[in-house]
Design a protein around this motif. Structure first.
Motif, PDB file in Angstrom:
ATOM      1  N   THR A 140       0.854  -1.184   0.000  1.00  0.00           N
ATOM      2  CA  THR A 140       0.000   0.000   0.000  1.00  0.00           C
ATOM      3  C   THR A 140       0.888   1.232   0.000  1.00  0.00           C
ATOM      4  OG1 THR A 140      -1.778  -1.125   1.201  1.00  0.00           O
ATOM      5  CG2 THR A 140      -1.782   1.282   1.236  1.00  0.00           C
ATOM      6  N   GLU A 159      -3.090   4.618  -1.858  1.00  0.00           N
ATOM      7  CA  GLU A 159      -3.878   5.227  -0.793  1.00  0.00           C
ATOM      8  C   GLU A 159      -3.769   6.747  -0.877  1.00  0.00           C
ATOM      9  OE1 GLU A 159      -6.435   5.409   2.410  1.00  0.00           O
ATOM     10  OE2 GLU A 159      -5.782   3.600   1.369  1.00  0.00           O
ATOM     11  N   ASN A 210      -1.675  -1.068  -4.010  1.00  0.00           N
ATOM     12  CA  ASN A 210      -2.852  -0.353  -3.539  1.00  0.00           C
ATOM     13  C   ASN A 210      -2.469   1.099  -3.296  1.00  0.00           C
ATOM     14  OD1 ASN A 210      -5.392   0.313  -2.421  1.00  0.00           O
ATOM     15  ND2 ASN A 210      -4.649  -0.153  -0.355  1.00  0.00           N
TER      16      ASN A 210
END
Length: 278
Positions: A155, A179, A177
Motif C-alpha cells: 500500500t 492510498e 494499492n
C-alpha cells in the motif's frame, strides 16, 4: 399609431442594445474580471516548504514560501491584491477547473493530465537541484526496496491528483494499492503507524521529512522522471490571463528571482524549525 409603432420600435432596439451589452459583460475574460475586482485569488497547499508553508510565529497564520512570493509578484505586476486560499493539494486543481480560484501555484509539475484540464504556464525554478521522485519507507525496511517489483502487493500513499500518484500508478506493479493522502505530514503519520507501506514524495521534500523524522528513509528505488521545473495553472481557455502570467514568469526567470525567493524561504523555514532543502 405610427408614433406608437416608432416608440415600440425604439424601446425594442434599446432593450436589444442593453441585452447585447449585458452579454458582452458576461463574456469578460478572467483577466478583465481580476483587474475589475482588484484581486488575484490564489489556490495553494501550504505544506511544502520552502515552496509554500505556514508561519505562525506571530500568533497568526501567514502563508510564506517562494511560490507565495511568485504569486505576490504576479499580483503586483497585474496591479491587484493577492488573496490566498489554502486547501489540501487534492482540492487545488478542482479550484481552478471550477473557477473558484484564478491561479494555482502549489509545486505543480507539468503533466499531460494537467495540460488537458488546465492552462499551464511557462516553467520556473528550472535551475533548482533536481532530487528526483522517490518513496519513503520505514527506515529499518529501506534495504528491502530496490526495484519497482519490491512494492508488489504493498500500500503506497500519494497525494490525490499529484505527479507522485501518477508515477505510482504508471511505474509500480498493478497490484499496488494506492492510498490517497491529504498532506505529506498525514502520509508520514500513516507510514509510521503502518497504515501504508510507502509514501511517494518529491526527493527534496523527502529529504526534508527525513531530517525531521529519523524513523523513515528514502529507499534506493527512484521513479524515472526528469524535472522541467514547476508551473502555475489557470482555468483552461483563459488564454489572455495565461499570456499575461507567462510574460511575468519569463521576467522572473530572466532575473533569477525565484531562486532568490527560494533561498530566503529556506532560511525562514529553518528559523521556524522547519528544515528545508537548499
Amino acid at each position: 399609431m405610427k408614433n406608437m409603432k416608432k416608440v415600440i420600435s425604439t424601446l425594442l432596439c434599446a432593450a436589444l442594445a442593453a441585452a447585447t451589452m449585458t452579454g458582452c459583460g458576461s463574456s469578460q475574460s478572467r483577466l478583465d474580471k481580476i483587474k475589475e475586482s482588484g484581486k488575484l485569488v490564489l489556490a495553494t497547499s501550504p505544506d511544502f516548504a520552502p515552496l509554500e508553508f505556514e508561519n505562525i510565529s506571530s500568533g497568526e497564520t501567514e502563508y510564506v514560501g517562494c511560490d507565495i512570493e511568485l504569486a505576490k509578484y504576479i499580483a503586483e505586476k497585474l496591479g491587484v491584491e493577492l488573496e490566498i486560499q489554502a486547501m489540501d493539494f487534492s482540492a487545488v486543481q478542482a479550484a481552478i477547473t471550477s473557477g473558484q480560484a484564478d491561479i494555482a501555484i502549489a509545486g505543480f509539475a507539468k503533466t499531460p493530465e494537467r495540460e488537458e484540464s488546465m492552462g499551464l504556464t511557462t516553467p520556473f525554478g528550472m535551475d533548482d537541484e533536481d532530487n528526483g521522485q522517490g518513496l519513503l519507507v520505514p527506515a529499518d525496511k529501506a534495504s528491502e526496496y530496490t526495484s519497482a517489483e519490491d512494492f508488489s502487493g504493498k500500500t503506497v500513499g500519494a497525494q490525490n491528483g499529484s505527479l507522485q500518484q501518477n508515477l505510482v500508478t504508471s511505474q509500480l506493479p498493478e497490484d499496488v494499492n494506492v492510498e490517497p493522502i491529504g498532506s505529506l505530514n498525514d502520509g508520514v503519520l500513516m507510514l509510521q503507524t503502518g497504515k501504508i507501506d510507502a509514501l511517494a514524495s518529491d526527493g527534496s521534500n523527502a529529504k526534508l521529512l527525513m531530517e525531521n523524522y529519523d524513523d523513515i528513509a528514502l529507499c534506493d528505488f527512484m521513479f524515472e522522471w526528469e524535472s522541467e521545473g514547476n508551473v502555475a495553472a489557470v482555468k483552461k481557455g483563459e488564454d489572455e490571463l495565461l499570456e499575461a502570467v507567462n510574460e511575468i514568469i519569463e521576467e522572473v526567470n530572466e532575473q533569477g528571482l525565484y531562486l532568490e525567493w527560494k533561498a530566503e524561504a529556506t532560511e525562514l523555514a529553518k528559523s521556524l524549525g522547519i528544515e528545508a532543502n537548499e
